[in-house]
Design a protein around this motif. Sequence first.
Motif, PDB file in Angstrom:
ATOM      1  N   VAL A   1       0.850  -1.192   0.000  1.00 26.66           N
ATOM      2  CA  VAL A   1       0.000   0.000   0.000  1.00 26.66           C
ATOM      3  C   VAL A   1       0.886   1.243   0.000  1.00 26.66           C
ATOM      4  N   PRO A   2       0.318   2.419  -0.309  1.00 27.34           N
ATOM      5  CA  PRO A   2       1.122   3.651  -0.263  1.00 27.34           C
ATOM      6  C   PRO A   2       1.701   3.903   1.118  1.00 27.34           C
ATOM      7  N   SER A   3       2.802   4.627   1.148  1.00 33.99           N
ATOM      8  CA  SER A   3       3.519   4.830   2.413  1.00 33.99           C
ATOM      9  C   SER A   3       2.728   5.641   3.426  1.00 33.99           C
ATOM     10  N   ASP A   4       1.719   6.386   2.968  1.00 35.55           N
ATOM     11  CA  ASP A   4       0.923   7.181   3.902  1.00 35.55           C
ATOM     12  C   ASP A   4      -0.386   6.491   4.297  1.00 35.55           C
ATOM     13  N   ALA A   5      -0.560   5.230   3.882  1.00 34.28           N
ATOM     14  CA  ALA A   5      -1.806   4.529   4.185  1.00 34.28           C
ATOM     15  C   ALA A   5      -1.875   4.067   5.632  1.00 34.28           C
ATOM     16  N   HIS A   6      -0.727   3.786   6.233  1.00 31.86           N
ATOM     17  CA  HIS A   6      -0.670   3.340   7.627  1.00 31.86           C
ATOM     18  C   HIS A   6       0.588   3.903   8.262  1.00 31.86           C
ATOM     19  N   ARG A   7       0.560   4.004   9.556  1.00 32.63           N
ATOM     20  CA  ARG A   7       1.762   4.377  10.293  1.00 32.63           C
ATOM     21  C   ARG A   7       2.685   3.159  10.335  1.00 32.63           C
ATOM     22  N   SER A   8       3.926   3.331   9.908  1.00 28.72           N
ATOM     23  CA  SER A   8       4.833   2.186   9.836  1.00 28.72           C
ATOM     24  C   SER A   8       5.231   1.731  11.235  1.00 28.72           C
ATOM     25  N   THR A   9       5.362   0.400  11.377  1.00 25.39           N
ATOM     26  CA  THR A   9       5.881  -0.167  12.621  1.00 25.39           C
ATOM     27  C   THR A   9       7.355  -0.532  12.485  1.00 25.39           C
ATOM     28  N   ALA A  10       7.832  -0.597  11.234  1.00 24.31           N
ATOM     29  CA  ALA A  10       9.247  -0.824  10.942  1.00 24.31           C
ATOM     30  C   ALA A  10       9.542  -0.117   9.617  1.00 24.31           C
ATOM     31  N   HIS A  11      10.709   0.484   9.538  1.00 25.99           N
ATOM     32  CA  HIS A  11      11.037   1.271   8.331  1.00 25.99           C
ATOM     33  C   HIS A  11      12.490   1.007   7.947  1.00 25.99           C
ATOM     34  N   ALA A  12      12.694   0.580   6.698  1.00 20.43           N
ATOM     35  CA  ALA A  12      14.042   0.355   6.163  1.00 20.43           C
ATOM     36  C   ALA A  12      14.273   1.312   5.002  1.00 20.43           C
ATOM     37  N   THR A  13      15.365   2.049   5.074  1.00 20.31           N
ATOM     38  CA  THR A  13      15.755   2.961   3.999  1.00 20.31           C
ATOM     39  C   THR A  13      17.113   2.518   3.491  1.00 20.31           C
ATOM     40  N   LEU A  14      17.215   2.320   2.170  1.00 16.76           N
ATOM     41  CA  LEU A  14      18.462   1.854   1.575  1.00 16.76           C
ATOM     42  C   LEU A  14      18.494   2.254   0.109  1.00 16.76           C
ATOM     43  N   SER A  15      19.647   2.140  -0.504  1.00 14.66           N
ATOM     44  CA  SER A  15      19.741   2.463  -1.923  1.00 14.66           C
ATOM     45  C   SER A  15      19.017   1.409  -2.758  1.00 14.66           C
ATOM     46  N   TRP A  16      18.588   1.801  -3.958  1.00 15.63           N
ATOM     47  CA  TRP A  16      17.979   0.837  -4.862  1.00 15.63           C
ATOM     48  C   TRP A  16      18.957  -0.293  -5.176  1.00 15.63           C
TER      49      TRP A  16
END
Length: 260
Positions: free
Chosen positions: A207-222
Amino acid sequence: MSAHDRAAAACRHSLHALVKIGDQLTAEQWAAPTDCPGWTVGDVYAHVVSLEQRMADGGEAPDGPPQQLIDSGVARWRGAPRATVLEALHTLLPLRERQLTDDLRAADAPGWWVWANTAVPFAVQLSARAFDLWVHEQDVRRAVRRPGNLGSAGAQVARDLVLQALPRIVVKKAGAVPGAAVRFTTLGELPQDFIVYVDEHGRASVVPSDAHRSTAHATLSWEAYALLAAGRSTRDRQQVWLTGDIGLAERVLDQLNIAP
């Protein structure tokens, strides 16, 4: 453009890239190890030639196990002169281009692919082939330090296949419980920002990133995301920024590989 057409275009693009790079390789580069375990650059080309020949011949299911088909294809060409392998790929290219352009089989017509060793819809077979060719193109590029095409048609097919697999990975492999919302943000050539949400019935969806509050979030390069998804790296070798339920995020990253 349909999924079938996108996958065919991706196959053509990666095949042309592999031919162009191959023509410029030195003997030392041909023998260089890749991130595909146990394979040199030359072995990657052997694999590509053997499977492209099989696809050109109709792509029928093998008599034995899929891995036996893969290994025998590489073994058959391993040790052959570099020029011989590349000549075979040059010869196959126009035939495969015509097939990929003119093949009128319906997207749901049966096809075979090594990942499942069973009949699959032709569109699925073609998407898997596009993924395989792009991953091996990247294997070669990293081995000979010729980066490129990280945002190509093949990369986009790979991105879509990972997205399709993520709900199952999050629930079945990483053990996410109802209410979990694992957010992924990828930066670079193919930026993404989405959540895999697990509903009250334990079913996950993207789902879109604003559809729910995330409980875990990973940010990394493609690129790091793609390396993990293709089984070409491990979490400890990639830079990832994690927030929230770090344990869940780590389990998802550890299970991200969708390659056979």
